[in-house]
Structure formats: structure tokens, C-alpha cells
Design an enzyme around this catalytic site. Structure first.
Site, PDB file in Angstrom:
ATOM      1  CB  SER A   1      -0.879  -0.009   1.247  1.00  0.00           C
ATOM      2  OG  SER A   1      -1.671   1.151   1.292  1.00  0.00           O
TER       3      SER A   1
ATOM      4  CG  ASN B   1       6.559   7.773   3.474  1.00  0.00           C
ATOM      5  OD1 ASN B   1       5.449   8.214   3.780  1.00  0.00           O
ATOM      6  ND2 ASN B   1       6.920   6.527   3.701  1.00  0.00           N
TER       7      ASN B   1
ATOM      8  CB  CYS C   1       0.126   5.153   9.128  1.00  0.00           C
ATOM      9  SG  CYS C   1       1.081   6.363   8.221  1.00  0.00           S
TER      10      CYS C   1
ATOM     11  CE  LYS D   1       1.930  -1.973   5.710  1.00  0.00           C
ATOM     12  NZ  LYS D   1       1.882  -1.276   4.404  1.00  0.00           N
TER      13      LYS D   1
ATOM     14  CB  ILE E   1       7.630  -4.140   9.669  1.00  0.00           C
ATOM     15  CG1 ILE E   1       8.801  -3.822   8.748  1.00  0.00           C
ATOM     16  CG2 ILE E   1       7.933  -5.255  10.629  1.00  0.00           C
ATOM     17  CD1 ILE E   1      10.089  -3.381   9.432  1.00  0.00           C
TER      18      ILE E   1
ATOM     19  CB  THR F   1       7.731   3.115   7.498  1.00  0.00           C
ATOM     20  OG1 THR F   1       6.650   3.844   8.094  1.00  0.00           O
ATOM     21  CG2 THR F   1       7.488   2.967   6.017  1.00  0.00           C
TER      22      THR F   1
ATOM     23  N   GLY G   1       7.441  -2.897  -1.823  1.00  0.00           N
ATOM     24  CA  GLY G   1       7.111  -1.497  -1.563  1.00  0.00           C
ATOM     25  C   GLY G   1       7.997  -0.526  -2.313  1.00  0.00           C
TER      26      GLY G   1
END
Lengths: 304, 266
Positions: free
Chosen positions: A22, A70, A131, A166, A192, A194, A266
Site C-alpha cells: 500500500s 516519507n 502508520c 498490518k 512491517i 515503516t 514497496g
């Protein structure tokens, strides 16, 4: 004799274990000139929230040693426009599609799962509880086992499809979270997300990202990801999907040997947009050449 | 809007020439027939600078300086590890290119086309000037170039072959002693269409003058990029005055890199 490259995530059968992660593959459409999307195990599209999000101010990305940081801030069009505008296009891609969802509250997750459950052309739901870029919600659900379990329960109840949770690596013991979501009804676990990182421009004295911190991805994080996949796969009985710096065929095989049933590609998509398709071909050839009959023989075969 | 994705290629090019042409500035010619045939002025390519290495990891976005007869030319400045590695490539080396990418300059009817470039910003303007001259030979074309000093006026000979060129330097070593924006105010009268690329303050000055004179103005932006193809959403530019979620940001790789100035600055 043909090799069987298929793998299973619950009742869902994938033609092969190669998926795209994703946030690194757009809505799939962007990669059509470079990849036969129907040949991939599945694609996971950009994370969707209940309401549209503008994302973070720039700069949002910065390169680091063998990786990148990011802080996109989960920019997306919101679930309603995703269903009306993006899904018709996504259905035409001929790919197995996983929709990644993210929310600020249990109600958000419940509503997202319920809305998407009526939509055709979705193979599975991936739940982002990890996230690091959104200040409220995101982090808390991924770092607290009880909260992670509640999100899993809510989504699993609202969705008739496989539910993949996730996980964030930014926790003390990832196996505790993994066990919690397994117990709450997750079909599979992907990991994993990030690792939280930072970079400073020494000339200006300011952080290189406007958000100060961001998520580190790319080959730099691969050993950490591999270790966590190994730990989680050794702990839970449900399938594990490995993510984290996977760039080469060797990386794919390592993650499967560590216990991953499938993997997600990714950051490597940014470097070589054709990589996911190349890995599908490469894996098939590897299995044949190494005399294996099925991709599943690789799963967890590391000799300890 | 935008270029059909079907016209993008991942192509292994062959370096034909790679030479220093200015202070820290190199010019590379690459045999790359597919990308060259599809390229439009203002578009860019993502260049792989480290073959089979993960550091530097990401490709570098570089605007297309020229695309002609199967040969793609890039003008680039050595600003970091990636572009320094690129400067060391030799004739015959292979180089992986992804492109052509992004929305380029729109060439419409105009009584007077005026290209305004500053520093390395001249890079996409040579391709643009060449195409304007080829597609619209009857229409007037003027080129204004600026730099810190004489030796930073890049590709001057090439520009002089296609149209009248006026110069401005910060130190007065060539042309007008001042800014290329001042040159624009002095040299261009009557209706004109402006195309500009250079440092942001320069382009803002150009866009502001264009607004006063009611000249249409296209600007070419540069940002940090990871993918170059609209997947990562990293190359954002904020649009002042647009607070709605949907319109707050544009993405340089796909919405641009060329924008109508009014889309970005008001």
C-alpha cells in the site's frame, strides 16, 4: 512438471506470493505500462480513510542510505470517491485487489469495512493500524494490544472478506500485538510498516521533512523486517505477509523461509516499476530450478 | 490532461557522450529511441544513477534538454552523490531511464513566444524552443536567459541557433547587469506567451510580471521525487489560497512539472 506457485491466505487463493505494498503502487493503473497486473498475487491500493485527507505539507520524502523517509500523511480521496471513481477503474485492471483502510476511531474502521463490504472486486481488506504519520489514532491502535484487538474485531465483524492486519514495527514486542490480533479474528498479519526515522539538513539546521519525522523504508530496513516476520510467524498460526525492503528474488525467498506465506513489494516499485512482475517470473524459475514442487515448501523452512 | 501512461517506457539507454559544460554542470547524450520518440518538451525522465547498488537508491528526475533522432540529451548539475556518480559514466555505459514522464509545456498559437530561463532552468527550454520553431515557424520566438555570471549561461550556442537571445547576468559579465525578470520587462512588448524555468524566486517574478501584462505564463517546477509516476505522492507543492482538501496540493510529477502560473501562484 509445472510448479505450483499458489499460496493461501485463509480461504483466499493467490496465484503466487508476490503482492505490492500500500502507498507504493498508486491505484495500480500507474504501473500498467510496466507490469501485467493480472500476473501478480495481488495489489494493495493506497490507504483509504472515511473522509478525504490532503496529506502533509512538503517536503514529504527524503532519500537516506539505502532507503527513504516519507511523511505523505495518508493523502487520499476518501472512501466514497474511492468507491465511485477509483473502483470502476481498479476492477478493469484484472488484478486481485486488497483495499487498505485507516481510521481515527473504531467507528471509522467499522464504517469503512461496512461500506467496502458491498463493493465488488475486492479480494481482501488490509487494516493499517500502524502508520506513524497521523498524530491521532494511527499509532495508538498499532502499539496497544487491547486496542489492536478491538480494531480487528470490529473490522472482522463488518467484513465478509479476509481481514489482514498490518502491524507497526515501532513497538517493544511485536509478538504481543500479533497474538492479540490473531485472537481477535484476523485472517492474516502483514508486517512491517515503516520504522520511524528522521533526517536533518545541516546547512539549514532544519529537519529534511516538514513533518520532522517520517517512515523509513527500503533495503535499509530489511534485516529488521525479516527478524520480525520470523518472530511473528513463529508465534501465530495465521498466515504472515512479509514487508520491508524487499528488492530482489533472494529477499523474497528469505522472507518466505522466515515464515512468510506471501510478501509485499514497496519502495522497490519506485526504483524499478517493473520489479513486481519480474519477481513473479523469477520465483517460478527459482522453484523449478531448485526442484521444488510448490511455493508453499519455502514457507518457514529456515533451519534453526 | 496529462500524457497517456501507454507512452511511458523503462528503457536501457547507451551513453554516447558525457561532458562537463559549465560550473559543476554536465551534458549527457543517450541513445534511447523509445523515450526520445515519445518525449514532449517539458517532460522529464527518472534516471538510475547507481547500477545494481542500493545507495543512492532512488532515480533522479531530470528534465529533457533535447530529444532528437533517437538521442536524448540531459543537462544536469552535480549537486549530490547521485549526480556525481552520473558524471562519471563513460561513452558506451548502459543507463536505465524511465519516461517520458509528466505534463509538459502546451504549445498554442501565439503572436510571440518568449522563453525565460535562469541557471540550470534553461535545460527544458532548448527542447521547447526547438519544437516551437519546428511546429510554428511563422510565429515570433524570443529567448531570455539569465545566470550569475557569463560562464553560467548554459547552452548559449544552441539557443542562438534557434532564435534571438537576450542575456542578463547578476554580475554584469554578459548582457544586462541584473535579473532576467528586468530583461523581460524591457524586451517584450505587446501580446506574448511566456514559458519559464529556473529558481523559484525568478519564476515567481516572471509570473508576477506576466500577470500584470496579462500574458499567459507556464512555469516548470522542481521538487524532491521518489517514483516520478504518481504513485508515492511525495512531490507535493502547496497551492496558496486553496484550502479545500482536494485542491490544497498538486503533484509535480503528474500534475506537472509544467503548470499554468495561475494554478500555483496567485
Amino acid at each position: 512438471m509445472a510448479v505450483d506457485t499458489s499460496v493461501k491466505i485463509g480461504e483466499w487463493q493467490l496465484a503466487n506470493p508476490i503482492m505490492t505494498a500500500s502507498g507504493t503502487f498508486g491505484y495500480g493503473e500507474e504501473f500498467r505500462p510496466f507490469v501485467d497486473l493480472s500476473a501478480l498475487g495481488a495489489i494493495v491500493v493506497k490507504g483509504i480513510s472515511l473522509n478525504p485527507r490532503p496529506g502533509n505539507p512538503p517536503p514529504r520524502v527524503v532519500e537516506t542510505a539505502s532507503g527513504m523517509l516519507n511523511a505523505i500523511g495518508l493523502q487520499n480521496v476518501g472512501v466514497d470517491r474511492f468507491i465511485s471513481e477509483k473502483m470502476p477503474m481498479i476492477r478493469r485492471l484484472g488484478a486481485q485487489v486488497v483495499v487498505n483502510i485507516l481510521g481515527d476511531s473504531l467507528e471509522d474502521y467499522q464504517q469503512l469495512a461496512a461500506k467496502l463490504d458491498h463493493v465488488e472486486g475486492i479480494a481482501a481488506i488490509e487494516v493499517n493500524i500502524s502508520c506513524p504519520n497521523v498524530k491521532k489514532g494511527g499509532v495508538a491502535y498499532g502499539t496497544d494490544p487491547a486496542m489492536a484487538a478491538r480494531v480487528t474485531e470490529v473490522v472482522a465483524r463488518a467484513s465478509s472478506r479476509p481481514v489482514i492486519i498490518k502491524l507497526s514495527p515501532n513497538v517493544t514486542d511485536i509478538t504481543v500485538i500479533a497474538r492479540a490480533v490473531e485472537g481477535a479474528g484476523a485472517t492474516a498479519i502483514s508486517l512491517i510498516n515503516t520504522l520511524i526515522g528522521m533526517a536533518i539538513d545541516i546547512r539549514s539546521g532544519q529537519p529534511k521533512l516538514a513533518n520532522i519525522m517520517g517512515g523509513l523504508s527500503g533495503p535499509a530496513i530489511k534485516p529488521v523486517a525479516l527478524r520480525m516476520v520470523y518472530q511473528v510467524a513463529s508465534t501465530v498460526k495465521i498466515p504472515v505477509i512479509g514487508i520491508g525492503g524487499i528488492t530482489t528474488l533472494e529477499d523474497v525467498i528469505e522472507f518466505m523461509m522466515a515464515g512468510a506465506t506471501a510478501v509485499q513489494i514497496g519502495t522497490a516499485n519506485f526504483v524499478n516499476p517493473a520489479i513486481s512482475g519480474e519477481l513473479v517470473t523469477g520465483l517460478g524459475r527459482y522453484l523449478q530450478d531448485s526442484g521444488r514442487k510448490a511455493a508453499t515448501e519455502l514457507i518457514g523452512c529456515v533451519k534453526i | 490532461m496529462g500524457i497517456s501512461v501507454e507512452l511511458q517506457y523503462l528503457e536501457t539507454g547507451q551513453v554516447l557522450e558525457n561532458a562537463l559544460v559549465g560550473p559543476d554542470t554536465c551534458r549527457m547524450e543517450i541513445r534511447s529511441p523509445k523515450i526520445t520518440a515519445a518525449a514532449q518538451p517539458g517532460q522529464f525522465v527518472m534516471v538510475s544513477v547507481a547500477h545494481d547498488s542500493t545507495d543512492p537508491l532512488l532515480r533522479r528526475p531530470l528534465s529533457i534538454h533535447l530529444a532528437d533522432n533517437g538521442v536524448l540529451t540531459l543537462l544536469y548539475r552535480m549537486v549530490g552523490k547521485g549526480t556525481r556518480l552520473m558524471s562519471q559514466m563513460k561513452k558506451g555505459d548502459e543507463i536505465s531511464l524511465l519516461g517520458p514522464l509528466g505534463r509538459g509545456f502546451q504549445i498554442h498559437d501565439a503572436a510571440h513566444h518568449c522563453l525565460v530561463g535562469g541557471g540550470l532552468g534553461v535545460a527544458p527550454l532548448l527542447f521547447l524552443g526547438t519544437e516551437i520553431k519546428r511546429r510554428r515557424p511563422e510565429e515570433r520566438l524570443t529567448i531570455l536567459l539569465g545566470g550569475r555570471s557569463r560562464n553560467e549561461l548554459l547552452a548559449l550556442d544552441d539557443f542562438q541557433k534557434i532564435a534571438p537571445v537576450h542575456l542578463a547576468t547578476d554580475d554584469g559579465s554578459s548582457g544586462l547587469h541584473g535579473l532576467v525578470t528586468d530583461l523581460l520587462g524591457q524586451e517584450i512588448e505587446g501580446p506574448a506567451t511566456i514559458y519559464t524555468c529556473g529558481p523559484t524566486p525568478m519564476m515567481k517574478g516572471v509570473a508576477s510580471l506576466a500577470r500584470q501584462r496579462t500574458w499567459p505564463c507556464q512555469v516548470s517546477l522542481e521538487t524532491m521525487m521518489a517514483c516520478g509516476m504518481g504513485a508515492c505522492l511525495g512531490c507535493t507543492v502547496q497551492r496558496p489560497g486553496f484550502d479545500e482538501t482536494e485542491k490544497k496540493y498538486v503533484h509535480v510529477c503528474k500534475d506537472g512539472p509544467v503548470f499554468e502560473a495561475a494554478e500555483i501562484w496567485r
